[in-house]
Scaffold this motif. Sequence first.
Motif, PDB file in Angstrom:
ATOM      1  N   GLN A  66       2.793  13.770   7.077  1.00  0.00           N
ATOM      2  CA  GLN A  66       3.100  12.446   6.559  1.00  0.00           C
ATOM      3  C   GLN A  66       3.703  11.559   7.648  1.00  0.00           C
ATOM      4  N   VAL A  67       4.549  12.118   8.486  1.00  0.00           N
ATOM      5  CA  VAL A  67       5.110  11.363   9.613  1.00  0.00           C
ATOM      6  C   VAL A  67       3.976  10.918  10.537  1.00  0.00           C
TER       7      VAL A  67
ATOM      8  N   GLN B  98      -6.580   2.377   7.193  1.00  0.00           N
ATOM      9  CA  GLN B  98      -5.619   1.456   7.783  1.00  0.00           C
ATOM     10  C   GLN B  98      -5.216   0.348   6.818  1.00  0.00           C
ATOM     11  N   VAL B  99      -3.913   0.198   6.659  1.00  0.00           N
ATOM     12  CA  VAL B  99      -3.363  -0.883   5.849  1.00  0.00           C
ATOM     13  C   VAL B  99      -3.541  -2.184   6.636  1.00  0.00           C
ATOM     14  N   PRO B 100      -4.128  -3.212   6.026  1.00  0.00           N
ATOM     15  CA  PRO B 100      -4.350  -4.465   6.743  1.00  0.00           C
ATOM     16  C   PRO B 100      -3.058  -5.240   6.967  1.00  0.00           C
ATOM     17  N   GLY B 101      -3.106  -6.181   7.882  1.00  0.00           N
ATOM     18  CA  GLY B 101      -2.003  -7.094   8.082  1.00  0.00           C
ATOM     19  C   GLY B 101      -0.941  -6.612   9.049  1.00  0.00           C
ATOM     20  N   ASP B 102      -1.261  -5.687   9.934  1.00  0.00           N
ATOM     21  CA  ASP B 102      -0.324  -5.249  10.960  1.00  0.00           C
ATOM     22  C   ASP B 102       0.999  -4.756  10.373  1.00  0.00           C
ATOM     23  N   PRO B 103       0.967  -3.652   9.608  1.00  0.00           N
ATOM     24  CA  PRO B 103       2.205  -3.158   8.976  1.00  0.00           C
ATOM     25  C   PRO B 103       3.268  -2.829  10.017  1.00  0.00           C
ATOM     26  N   ARG B 104       4.501  -3.123   9.681  1.00  0.00           N
ATOM     27  CA  ARG B 104       5.619  -2.881  10.597  1.00  0.00           C
ATOM     28  C   ARG B 104       6.656  -1.942  10.016  1.00  0.00           C
TER      29      ARG B 104
ATOM     30  N   ALA C 131       2.892   7.099  11.497  1.00  0.00           N
ATOM     31  CA  ALA C 131       2.802   6.647  12.886  1.00  0.00           C
ATOM     32  C   ALA C 131       1.440   6.022  13.165  1.00  0.00           C
ATOM     33  N   LEU C 132       0.365   6.639  12.662  1.00  0.00           N
ATOM     34  CA  LEU C 132      -0.971   6.055  12.839  1.00  0.00           C
ATOM     35  C   LEU C 132      -1.038   4.655  12.234  1.00  0.00           C
ATOM     36  N   GLN C 133      -0.513   4.513  11.014  1.00  0.00           N
ATOM     37  CA  GLN C 133      -0.538   3.213  10.345  1.00  0.00           C
ATOM     38  C   GLN C 133       0.219   2.163  11.155  1.00  0.00           C
ATOM     39  N   LEU C 134       1.394   2.505  11.622  1.00  0.00           N
ATOM     40  CA  LEU C 134       2.205   1.542  12.370  1.00  0.00           C
ATOM     41  C   LEU C 134       1.588   1.191  13.722  1.00  0.00           C
ATOM     42  N   ARG C 135       0.781   2.090  14.268  1.00  0.00           N
ATOM     43  CA  ARG C 135       0.090   1.829  15.537  1.00  0.00           C
ATOM     44  C   ARG C 135      -1.254   1.138  15.331  1.00  0.00           C
ATOM     45  N   GLY C 136      -1.671   0.979  14.069  1.00  0.00           N
ATOM     46  CA  GLY C 136      -2.960   0.349  13.793  1.00  0.00           C
ATOM     47  C   GLY C 136      -4.137   1.273  14.008  1.00  0.00           C
ATOM     48  N   LEU C 137      -3.894   2.584  13.926  1.00  0.00           N
ATOM     49  CA  LEU C 137      -4.930   3.572  14.201  1.00  0.00           C
ATOM     50  C   LEU C 137      -5.350   4.347  12.950  1.00  0.00           C
TER      51      LEU C 137
ATOM     52  N   PRO D  67       0.826  -1.201   0.000  1.00  0.00           N
ATOM     53  CA  PRO D  67       0.000   0.000   0.000  1.00  0.00           C
ATOM     54  C   PRO D  67       0.868   1.263   0.000  1.00  0.00           C
ATOM     55  N   VAL D  68       0.543   2.191  -0.902  1.00  0.00           N
ATOM     56  CA  VAL D  68       1.284   3.447  -1.039  1.00  0.00           C
ATOM     57  C   VAL D  68       0.294   4.599  -1.009  1.00  0.00           C
ATOM     58  N   ASN D  69       0.608   5.629  -0.213  1.00  0.00           N
ATOM     59  CA  ASN D  69      -0.169   6.868  -0.225  1.00  0.00           C
ATOM     60  C   ASN D  69      -1.643   6.616   0.072  1.00  0.00           C
ATOM     61  N   THR D  70      -1.922   5.874   1.115  1.00  0.00           N
ATOM     62  CA  THR D  70      -3.288   5.436   1.403  1.00  0.00           C
ATOM     63  C   THR D  70      -4.218   6.560   1.853  1.00  0.00           C
ATOM     64  N   ASP D  71      -3.669   7.712   2.244  1.00  0.00           N
ATOM     65  CA  ASP D  71      -4.526   8.814   2.695  1.00  0.00           C
ATOM     66  C   ASP D  71      -4.702   9.889   1.635  1.00  0.00           C
TER      67      ASP D  71
END
Length: 81
Positions: free
Chosen positions: A58-59, A74-80, A63-69, A37-41
């Motif tokens: 963007q930061v 939200q990108v599925p699959g628990d992005p790391r 951070a929201l994506q990596l926290r699952g928020l 997933p790229v540029n999801t927002d």
Amino acid sequence: TESGAETMHMAENGFCADGDQEEWLTNGWTNINGRLPVNTDGGCLACGEPIGASGLRQVYENALQLRGLGGGRQVPGDPRT
């Protein structure tokens, strides 16, 4: 900041080989449920491109994506990364 830059930077950042961007976009590999997933927002332009705050926003989104928020973005699959 926008779709044109997104396309250029996909190869520049090593997400795909230069020239493969069209295939990635056509196949939906950069969509929210895609391979990468790229540029999801919608990027900076979708948020009004505020001068001086664009990079910080963007930061914040990352951070929201990596926290699952990321909510509906939200990108599925628990992005790391």
